[in-house]
Design an enzyme around this catalytic site. Sequence first.
Site, short mmCIF file in Angstrom:
data_model
loop_
_atom_site.label_atom_id
_atom_site.label_comp_id
_atom_site.label_asym_id
_atom_site.label_seq_id
_atom_site.Cartn_x
_atom_site.Cartn_y
_atom_site.Cartn_z
N GLY A 40 0.85 -1.19 0.00
CA GLY A 40 0.00 0.00 0.00
C GLY A 40 0.88 1.24 0.00
O GLY A 40 1.97 1.26 0.58
N ALA A 44 -0.52 6.13 5.02
CA ALA A 44 0.19 5.26 5.96
C ALA A 44 1.31 4.52 5.26
O ALA A 44 2.43 4.42 5.77
CB ALA A 44 -0.80 4.28 6.60
N GLY A 45 1.03 4.01 4.07
CA GLY A 45 2.00 3.19 3.35
C GLY A 45 3.18 4.00 2.84
O GLY A 45 4.34 3.67 3.12
N ARG A 330 -20.90 12.12 11.81
CA ARG A 330 -21.37 11.50 10.57
C ARG A 330 -22.47 10.46 10.77
O ARG A 330 -23.43 10.42 10.01
CB ARG A 330 -20.18 10.85 9.87
CG ARG A 330 -19.24 11.90 9.36
CD ARG A 330 -18.02 11.29 8.73
NE ARG A 330 -17.22 12.36 8.15
CZ ARG A 330 -16.05 12.19 7.55
NH1 ARG A 330 -15.55 10.98 7.45
NH2 ARG A 330 -15.40 13.21 7.06
N GLU A 425 -6.22 2.82 7.67
CA GLU A 425 -7.59 2.33 7.67
C GLU A 425 -7.65 0.80 7.75
O GLU A 425 -8.66 0.23 8.19
CB GLU A 425 -8.32 2.82 6.41
CG GLU A 425 -9.82 2.57 6.43
CD GLU A 425 -10.54 3.12 5.20
OE1 GLU A 425 -9.91 3.86 4.43
OE2 GLU A 425 -11.72 2.79 5.02
N ARG A 435 -15.91 7.24 13.04
CA ARG A 435 -14.76 8.13 12.91
C ARG A 435 -15.23 9.56 12.71
O ARG A 435 -16.18 9.81 11.98
CB ARG A 435 -13.91 7.71 11.70
CG ARG A 435 -12.71 8.60 11.47
CD ARG A 435 -11.81 8.08 10.38
NE ARG A 435 -12.42 8.10 9.06
CZ ARG A 435 -12.63 9.20 8.34
NH1 ARG A 435 -12.28 10.39 8.80
NH2 ARG A 435 -13.19 9.11 7.15
N LEU A 441 -6.99 11.06 7.78
CA LEU A 441 -5.69 11.51 7.27
C LEU A 441 -4.71 11.57 8.43
O LEU A 441 -3.54 11.20 8.31
CB LEU A 441 -5.84 12.88 6.62
CG LEU A 441 -6.84 12.94 5.47
CD1 LEU A 441 -6.84 14.33 4.84
CD2 LEU A 441 -6.51 11.91 4.40
#
Lengths: 637, 258
Positions: A40, A44-45, A330, A425, A435, A441
């Site tokens: 990924g 993060a990757g 949300r 994620e 979340r 992010l």
Amino acid sequence: MELKPNIPDGPIEKKWDRHRFEMKLVNPANKRKYTVIMVGSGLAGAGGAAAMAELGYKVKCFCYQDSPRRAHSIAAQGGINAAKNYHNDGDSVFRLFYDTVKGGDFRAREANVYRLAQVSVNIIDQCVALGVPFAREYGGLLDNRSFGGAQVSRTFYARGQTGQQLLLGAYQALERQIGLGQVEMFPRHEMQELVLVDGKARGIVVRDMVTGEVETHLADAVCLATGGYGNVFYLATYAKGCNTTAIWRAYKKGAPFANPCFTQIHPTCIPVTGEYQSKLTLMSESLRNDGRIWVPKAKGDKRAANEIPKEERDYYLERMYPSFGNLAPRDIASRAAKRVCDEGRGVGPTGFGVYLDFHDAIERLGQKKIEEKYGNLFEMYERITDEDPYKVPMRIYPASHYTMGGLWVDYNLMSTIPGLFVLGEANFSDHGANRLGASALMQGLGDGYFIIPYTIGNYLAREKFPAVAADHPEVRAAEKAVSDRTERLLSIRGKRTATSFHRELGKIMWEHCGMARDRKGLEHALGKIPGLREEFWKNVTVPGSGRELNQSLELAGRVADFLELGELMCLDALERDESCGSHFRLEHQMADGEAKRNDEKFCHVAAWQYTGEGRKPDRLVEPLVYENVELAVRSYK
Amino acid sequence: MKLTLRIWRQKDAKSKGAFVTYTAEADEEMSFLEMLDVVNEGLIQRGEEPIAFDHDCREGICGTCGFVINGRAHGPRERTTVCQLHMRSFQDGDTLTLEPWRADAFPVLKDLVVDRGAFDRIIAAGGFIASAIGGAPDANAIPIRKENADLSMDAAACIGCGACVAACPNAAAMLFVSAKMGHLAMLPQGQPERMDRARAMVAQMDAEGFGTCTNHGECEAACPKAIRMEFIGRMNADYVKASLTGGRRAAGSEGGSG
């Protein structure tokens, strides 16, 4: 098996510092002797790969896209949270921590969330240093806006393209390391299998998506940063290629899958128009800073929006949640939209839509200011719907957008498989059952830039890594599993396309495991999915061969995994016999329709462990302890 | 609406390609790629190979999609990627010719899919700010004029799709390269490497086989993110300056005696 979260002792604000000191270090000269795989290349990757490469580790990074710059982090619009308190409005690390735990409806691990709030501050510094052109005020300082679930302005942004700019920052840091030879990059490569040797994660089997070649890559540790699984719903705001395959392979090799039923349905997406629809497009939550959400008060009111006088409109979020108003979290905003549409007050041709209206904001601030803040979003909306949101209100409806569930990890972001780390994620750790906006992010970059570079060293320094031969039985077995699966998919030659199965699965999931769930519906879905999966393996058709660029084959492999994951989600949703955050069980609600938690029975993480084909997985439990935020009913009124 | 599609089919990088004609039925609410999805579903069901095309986010930001429609990169609508293009931009009975980006530096992999790895290699050569992760000063330590931040963002909006190269008669990548140089050159953080960056990125651009800018302006017209040619001017200025100063660094930058 017992889940050991390995949370350091001591007061919450000292845990990470203390842990960093207690970790074993790898000598700078020895770092180059270790190879780490990163699957990924999103925030993060790419962030993690670049950070580890800078430290001196050899990194091999893989992505299915044609370039690491295209990972779906790029599509995040609104912003990134950080407890900078630049605006003197009462923000602090503790407040960000508190908001995130509360927003997650008390189903996240306190220690992880606190650490995330701590590193949020460094993330912004790092991004600016890497050249992220965040929005600024005339004085030259950074601008902020507000997001749902918070009463402070702590969201940093780069127009409506924050994810793009953050990802380009991480991607450029990654490309720099590629240029220096510290990272070897494998674009258009998809992970198909995890290689375990002596119980440790030691490599992956990938398919070269251009030549079809099956290759094994060995290493000392494997990191998965492969994003979420929300495409299980077929229609989602995810990129078309986003899939669960990497984490699903790891699950089937023994890594428990935590809280699979915690999936976020984002309130502001462009509504569905037809059967052929391939995806849904998000309209950033940041629009709720200035847009007002409403539906007509009367059922079946078919008048155009501007013909409905103010007193005949129901600004339902402002009415129901006066202190947060249009910026309610949300899950709450999505369910409220579903409720008014189910009552017959929805707008647009299908009746599944609500208005997001900028009329008042344009009057107050002028069109130019609105254009500056949201111009690209308005343009995107116009491209898709052929309506001009400066003149008529946007129509929006909730859609699958993010998955809080994912592979279970401890405080070090390591799964129960030694040497298998899971970032962003793809793991479950920080957002609980819901979340908050602008936190994905933050978590992606936090995990990548600031957490994995420490915890990977602590693991590598404590373990021994005997060389693994290329023809090791475990390697051979993993390669064979991949080739066999490809062969099997290609040999069925049935009558239905993989997309048609995906669409059918998506409808089942949306209907029964979407915004509202109940026992009956979940049991119905659990009855249907195995049959659909069986039909898939008998009747799917995949043209072409395995030795070429074959997009139908790629898709079929991903759909096969979604067909298994969907069942696990429903099982998890059924067994979690309470409502919390995004997981809303109709049987468990307050008199006013809010989620009703059952802390006595379900104040825990449920992590599912694979026990073999056709057998019910084991439900493992990690109890959640709240020492710093009082376990209370979440209220946004 | 009914459409006739002439689509470039090519088995792989080594094979020769050719146009094949298909008919398609579409509804004007559909996106262009959804129209192709429907064509592909039909092909698969008939046991034929579907048309390979790159796409991912389908919201115009990842830069994965892109092909040429009737001679225009990303199709007829300005500032729009092909995934954001909807069938309402076409008429019943239209004949549409679809072909991949054509450039030596972007070899065709299959049908409408090309290899844009050259763009990544240009970034790897110098399209970054070398700032070690973990050592950054406070984000507000250096104020940045709003105008500069905005201009930087204008350039940074590039999605790396390659339409500029496909549209250019010289297959030049200068809009792409100048956008990255412009993004970083507008920021104080981008100054220390500015001249090295200009040299390194241009050298890699040349090595990849991209052409040179002769001011046709097709790139700007095709760019789905409205990146302006003004950045090419800024890039040229930096490149000339960098070339004139050669490989030499400013006095005193070679380090002390420690």
